[in-house]
Design a protein around this motif. Structure first.
Motif, PDB file in Angstrom:
ATOM      1  N   LEU A 187      32.270 -36.383  11.865  1.00 59.56           N
ATOM      2  CA  LEU A 187      33.396 -35.687  11.264  1.00 59.56           C
ATOM      3  C   LEU A 187      32.888 -34.658  10.256  1.00 59.56           C
ATOM      4  O   LEU A 187      31.973 -34.953   9.476  1.00 59.56           O
ATOM      5  N   GLU A 188      33.474 -33.468  10.289  1.00 61.86           N
ATOM      6  CA  GLU A 188      33.166 -32.429   9.300  1.00 61.86           C
ATOM      7  C   GLU A 188      34.481 -31.944   8.711  1.00 61.86           C
ATOM      8  O   GLU A 188      35.409 -31.606   9.438  1.00 61.86           O
ATOM      9  N   MET A 189      34.572 -31.941   7.366  1.00 70.14           N
ATOM     10  CA  MET A 189      35.761 -31.414   6.703  1.00 70.14           C
ATOM     11  C   MET A 189      35.317 -30.289   5.787  1.00 70.14           C
ATOM     12  O   MET A 189      34.419 -30.471   4.969  1.00 70.14           O
ATOM     13  N   THR A 190      35.944 -29.122   5.937  1.00 68.66           N
ATOM     14  CA  THR A 190      35.560 -27.934   5.165  1.00 68.66           C
ATOM     15  C   THR A 190      36.765 -27.409   4.400  1.00 68.66           C
ATOM     16  O   THR A 190      37.768 -27.024   4.998  1.00 68.66           O
ATOM     17  N   ARG A 244      42.289 -19.134  11.099  1.00 63.50           N
ATOM     18  CA  ARG A 244      41.802 -18.558   9.843  1.00 63.50           C
ATOM     19  C   ARG A 244      42.073 -19.572   8.731  1.00 63.50           C
ATOM     20  O   ARG A 244      43.123 -20.208   8.698  1.00 63.50           O
ATOM     21  N   PHE A 245      41.084 -19.694   7.821  1.00 63.96           N
ATOM     22  CA  PHE A 245      41.197 -20.656   6.735  1.00 63.96           C
ATOM     23  C   PHE A 245      40.989 -19.929   5.405  1.00 63.96           C
ATOM     24  O   PHE A 245      39.941 -19.318   5.181  1.00 63.96           O
ATOM     25  N   GLY A 246      42.000 -19.984   4.524  1.00 66.48           N
ATOM     26  CA  GLY A 246      41.929 -19.365   3.204  1.00 66.48           C
ATOM     27  C   GLY A 246      41.882 -20.421   2.120  1.00 66.48           C
ATOM     28  O   GLY A 246      41.780 -21.621   2.412  1.00 66.48           O
ATOM     29  N   ARG A 247      41.974 -19.987   0.850  1.00 70.19           N
ATOM     30  CA  ARG A 247      41.836 -20.912  -0.265  1.00 70.19           C
ATOM     31  C   ARG A 247      42.809 -22.083  -0.149  1.00 70.19           C
ATOM     32  O   ARG A 247      44.014 -21.900   0.018  1.00 70.19           O
ATOM     33  N   GLY A 248      42.261 -23.291  -0.259  1.00 66.03           N
ATOM     34  CA  GLY A 248      43.062 -24.510  -0.198  1.00 66.03           C
ATOM     35  C   GLY A 248      43.156 -25.087   1.207  1.00 66.03           C
ATOM     36  O   GLY A 248      43.453 -26.269   1.368  1.00 66.03           O
ATOM     37  N   ASP A 249      42.912 -24.262   2.229  1.00 69.57           N
ATOM     38  CA  ASP A 249      42.967 -24.773   3.610  1.00 69.57           C
ATOM     39  C   ASP A 249      41.779 -25.690   3.873  1.00 69.57           C
ATOM     40  O   ASP A 249      40.674 -25.467   3.366  1.00 69.57           O
ATOM     41  N   ILE A 250      42.009 -26.698   4.717  1.00 69.90           N
ATOM     42  CA  ILE A 250      40.930 -27.619   5.085  1.00 69.90           C
ATOM     43  C   ILE A 250      40.814 -27.650   6.601  1.00 69.90           C
ATOM     44  O   ILE A 250      41.814 -27.797   7.298  1.00 69.90           O
ATOM     45  N   GLU A 251      39.590 -27.434   7.116  1.00 68.74           N
ATOM     46  CA  GLU A 251      39.363 -27.535   8.558  1.00 68.74           C
ATOM     47  C   GLU A 251      38.726 -28.882   8.855  1.00 68.74           C
ATOM     48  O   GLU A 251      37.743 -29.272   8.212  1.00 68.74           O
ATOM     49  N   ILE A 252      39.299 -29.590   9.818  1.00 66.82           N
ATOM     50  CA  ILE A 252      38.774 -30.894  10.221  1.00 66.82           C
ATOM     51  C   ILE A 252      38.190 -30.737  11.616  1.00 66.82           C
ATOM     52  O   ILE A 252      38.908 -30.417  12.563  1.00 66.82           O
ATOM     53  N   ALA A 253      36.866 -30.917  11.723  1.00 68.48           N
ATOM     54  CA  ALA A 253      36.177 -30.715  13.004  1.00 68.48           C
ATOM     55  C   ALA A 253      35.498 -32.023  13.411  1.00 68.48           C
ATOM     56  O   ALA A 253      35.057 -32.794  12.557  1.00 68.48           O
ATOM     57  N   ASP A 254      35.413 -32.252  14.736  1.00 68.83           N
ATOM     58  CA  ASP A 254      34.714 -33.457  15.215  1.00 68.83           C
ATOM     59  C   ASP A 254      33.919 -33.120  16.471  1.00 68.83           C
ATOM     60  O   ASP A 254      33.692 -31.947  16.770  1.00 68.83           O
ATOM     61  N   VAL A 314      31.891 -31.346   4.024  1.00 65.97           N
ATOM     62  CA  VAL A 314      31.471 -32.747   4.012  1.00 65.97           C
ATOM     63  C   VAL A 314      31.251 -33.203   5.444  1.00 65.97           C
ATOM     64  O   VAL A 314      32.065 -32.925   6.321  1.00 65.97           O
ATOM     65  N   THR A 315      30.111 -33.867   5.692  1.00 66.65           N
ATOM     66  CA  THR A 315      29.797 -34.353   7.032  1.00 66.65           C
ATOM     67  C   THR A 315      29.270 -35.781   6.946  1.00 66.65           C
ATOM     68  O   THR A 315      28.655 -36.163   5.951  1.00 66.65           O
ATOM     69  N   ASP A 316      29.509 -36.552   8.022  1.00 67.03           N
ATOM     70  CA  ASP A 316      28.959 -37.911   8.052  1.00 67.03           C
ATOM     71  C   ASP A 316      27.885 -38.054   9.126  1.00 67.03           C
ATOM     72  O   ASP A 316      27.438 -39.157   9.422  1.00 67.03           O
ATOM     73  N   ALA A 317      27.486 -36.919   9.732  1.00 66.51           N
ATOM     74  CA  ALA A 317      26.412 -36.928  10.733  1.00 66.51           C
ATOM     75  C   ALA A 317      25.846 -35.517  10.823  1.00 66.51           C
ATOM     76  O   ALA A 317      26.543 -34.554  10.506  1.00 66.51           O
ATOM     77  N   PRO A 318      24.591 -35.372  11.268  1.00 65.66           N
ATOM     78  CA  PRO A 318      24.008 -34.033  11.372  1.00 65.66           C
ATOM     79  C   PRO A 318      24.791 -33.153  12.343  1.00 65.66           C
ATOM     80  O   PRO A 318      25.378 -33.644  13.298  1.00 65.66           O
TER      81      PRO A 318
END
Ligand code: ZN
Ligand code: ZN
Length: 216
Positions: free
Chosen positions: A149-152, A165-175, A195-199
């Protein structure tokens, strides 16, 4: 205006105190900037509180999963989410992130990781990694996939990938299902908490070789 929010699952896990410290940090930082998620979290907190109150009165056993979540909530203290102090326009970092950094943007000790991109790893427990990311205006992070999981969370400027598109305050959740190449918008350097829990999985050889050194 914030358009990319936390999922119910993440808010519930946060409320229950089941997440690694780095995830608590990014979630608390989004909540500090986002009235909508703060309100949804309050309702999950209330559900958890109601479950606790019911236990001695009814004497009925709760389902194992609910009990485990409730006990975990008592045992661990999530990083506290505080609303941003109102005259905070000049500050880029919300609490609790500012405390982890030891100040605002000026306090970050950046380290170049190639292509003008810089990072600063924040001290959290080892279960997941939290890093500040600096992407110069118009520049890209190398194309990559995810092993976990990656959260930006965007704190300054904006970036876009093939999804949005992601601006201030937006959070992208990628897996694992998403491969992307975040590109900072021209005009303003983009600063994020990632933040990531794996490479990550990089396609290009150079970032792959550098990975162990950069803990990315
Ligand atoms: Zn939100
Ligand atoms: Zn990514």
């Amino acid at each position: 205006m914030i358009t990319h929010h936390l999922s119910d699952r993440l808010l519930m896990a946060y409320s229950a105190g089941n997440l690694p410290e780095a995830f608590n940090l990014v979630i608390a930082s989004h909540i500090a900037l986002c009235d909508e998620c703060r309100a949804r979290l309050a309702s999950f907190d209330a559900i958890g509180g109601a479950m606790l109150e019911q236990m001695p009165e009814t004497g009925q056993a709760l389902p194992d999963s609910a009990l485990a979540a409730t006990l975990a909530r008592i045992k661990t203290t999530p990083v506290a989410a505080k609303p941003a102090p109102r005259p905070a326009q000049s500050r880029v970092l919300p609490e609790p992130l500012a405390s982890y950094v030891g100040g605002d943007i000026d306090a970050i000790r950046w380290r170049g990781i190639g292509g003008g991109v810089r990072q600063a790893i924040l001290p959290t427990s080892k279960a997941a990694t939290a890093r500040m990311l600096f992407i110069p205006a118009g520049k890209a992070v190398p194309d990559h996939g995810h092993n976990g999981l990656e959260m930006t969370l965007v704190l300054q400027g904006a970036f876009a990938d093939a999804t949005a598109r992601f601006g201030r305050g937006d959070i992208e959740i990628a897996d694992e299902d998403l491969d992307h190449q975040p590109i900072a918008e021209p005009g303003e350097d983009c600063i994020c908490l990632a933040v990531t829990d794996a490479p990550l999985k990089f396609r290009a050889l150079l970032p792959r070789l550098a990975q162990p050194f950069l803990r990315i």
